[in-house]
Design an enzyme around this catalytic site. Structure first.
Site, PDB file in Angstrom:
ATOM      1  CG  ASP A 264      -1.863   1.129   1.282  1.00  0.00           C
ATOM      2  OD1 ASP A 264      -2.513   1.400   0.266  1.00  0.00           O
ATOM      3  OD2 ASP A 264      -1.948   1.785   2.341  1.00  0.00           O
TER       4      ASP A 264
ATOM      5  CG  ASP B 170      -2.186   7.580   0.318  1.00  0.00           C
ATOM      6  OD1 ASP B 170      -1.306   8.433   0.085  1.00  0.00           O
ATOM      7  OD2 ASP B 170      -3.167   7.401  -0.430  1.00  0.00           O
TER       8      ASP B 170
ATOM      9  CG  ASP C  71      -1.986   2.691   6.389  1.00  0.00           C
ATOM     10  OD1 ASP C  71      -2.329   2.252   5.256  1.00  0.00           O
ATOM     11  OD2 ASP C  71      -2.374   3.783   6.837  1.00  0.00           O
TER      12      ASP C  71
END
Length: 376
Positions: free
Chosen positions: A38, A40, A236
């Site tokens: 991922d 961001d 995250d």
């Protein structure tokens, strides 16, 4: 590692995958051939790189790991994402990137065929993905779109949302690239695409078709592109990255550099519990200790967590340090690992917030305070 000739995507999804307790006796960047990363909150927050992320990816590549970049952020094109990563010291090419806009465009093209009229809502990445999939981009509900594809865009406002509402009420299928309610930023969490998708859904009374993570299409596509035999999803977010990985049967590593807090991790739903946890993406380059059952609790390194009538209790072995060092990892998270396994073992089938306290005479209070947990 899987046997030669067997792809991870060929295996059936199972519900008994090891969740944190098994750890990783060798660094993930040598135990897995591809990281599905991922962006961001993992590699950057807003315009800036997460500290140490570029060096961590360089070490992973040096160890032989290949990298794929998988993002629910639909605003930018794959080339723009690759350029941004490269500028931040993390070299990437267009083909290394898969966005939720691409996943949505593929779904719409398969359903309605090439040339179908589609109304995009979001950043430039949404319209670009639709055109590249052979779809016809329109700007108004009066152009009779068969679908509205809604993705994140910093400039999305009332006018676009109103056009989407009119089109959906006229019969267009509402497709959301993702429903992340928030995005991380240097100023804290900000509204994500899910918040604006909720506006359209509330007014039309129709829930959208969601194509981004945790839908398995994105990770499955990235596995197909890379030919990964033993991939690892790194993210995250519990509800997109971790759950998305589990839906395609791929192990996951949660990093705490983005939106998920230790309290969120403890309270994770069974389908959103990761196999590994790390402070940041540098967790790729060191082993992760197992969490072992002991009388009355679970131990990781110098830490022991027990579920009691009053909640969870964390204690530290004599001579232990408050940074979690146990000779295997020095990331300061061994106590948190023990807490997670203790809590999840006590709640195998449901999510529940955890009350945590330091054991009497223990040095655990400092770590609990650092994680935002417990009574100190």
């Amino acid at each position: 590692m899987l046997p030669s000739g067997v792809l991870w995507s060929d295996l059936p999804v199972t519900s008994d995958a090891p969740l944190l307790a098994h750890g990783s006796p060798e660094p993930p960047d040598t135990a897995h051939d591809v990281a599905l990363l991922d962006l961001d909150g993992v590699l950057y927050v807003g315009p800036d790189a997460v500290p140490g992320a570029a060096a961590a990816l360089e070490r992973a590549r040096a160890a032989g790991m290949r990298l794929g970049f998988v993002t629910n952020n639909a605003a930018r094109t794959p080339q723009e994402v690759a350029d941004h990563l490269t500028q931040l010291g993390m070299p990437a090419e267009r083909g290394d990137v898969i966005t939720s806009s691409q996943a949505a465009a593929t779904v719409v093209a398969e359903r309605f065929g090439q040339g179908a009229a589609v109304l995009p809502v979001g950043g430039a990445g949404v319209a670009t993905a639709l055109r590249e999939a052979g779809l016809r981009v329109v700007e108004r509900a009066e152009d009779a779109p068969v679908a509205v594809v809604q993705g994140y865009g910093r400039d999305v406002g009332w006018t676009q949302l109103a056009e989407a509402v009119v089109a959906v009420r006229a019969g267009a299928v509402h497709v959301a690239t993702n429903t992340d309610a928030t995005i991380p930023s240097p100023r804290g969490v900000l509204p994500g695409n899910g918040a604006l998708v909720g506006v359209v859904a509330a007014v039309t009374g129709q829930q959208p078709l969601v194509t981004g993570k945790p839908d398995p299409a994105m990770h499955a596509e990235c596995v197909r592109r890379t030919g990964a035999r033993s991939p690892l999803v790194v993210g995250d977010r519990l509800d997109t990255d971790v759950e998305g990985g589990r839906r395609v049967g791929v192990p996951t590593m949660l990093v705490l550099s983005g939106v998920t807090t230790p309290a969120d991790l403890l309270a994770a739903r069974p389908q959103a519990r990761p196999d590994l946890v790390a402070a940041d993406v540098s967790g790729l380059d060191h082993p992760h200790p197992p969490v072992r059952a002991v009388d009355g609790g679970w131990t990781c390194g110098a830490w022991t967590a027990m579920a009691t009538d009053g909640g969870l209790e964390l204690t530290q072995a004599d001579g232990g340090t408050d940074d979690g060092t146990d000779g295997v990892t020095d990331d300061g998270l061994d106590g948190l690992r023990a807490l997670c396994v203790a809590h999840w073992a006590d709640h195998p089938d449901d999510a529940a917030p955890a009350r945590v306290r330091a054991g009497a005479g223990s040095g655990a209070g400092g770590s609990l305070a650092r994680w935002g947990l417990g009574e100190g």
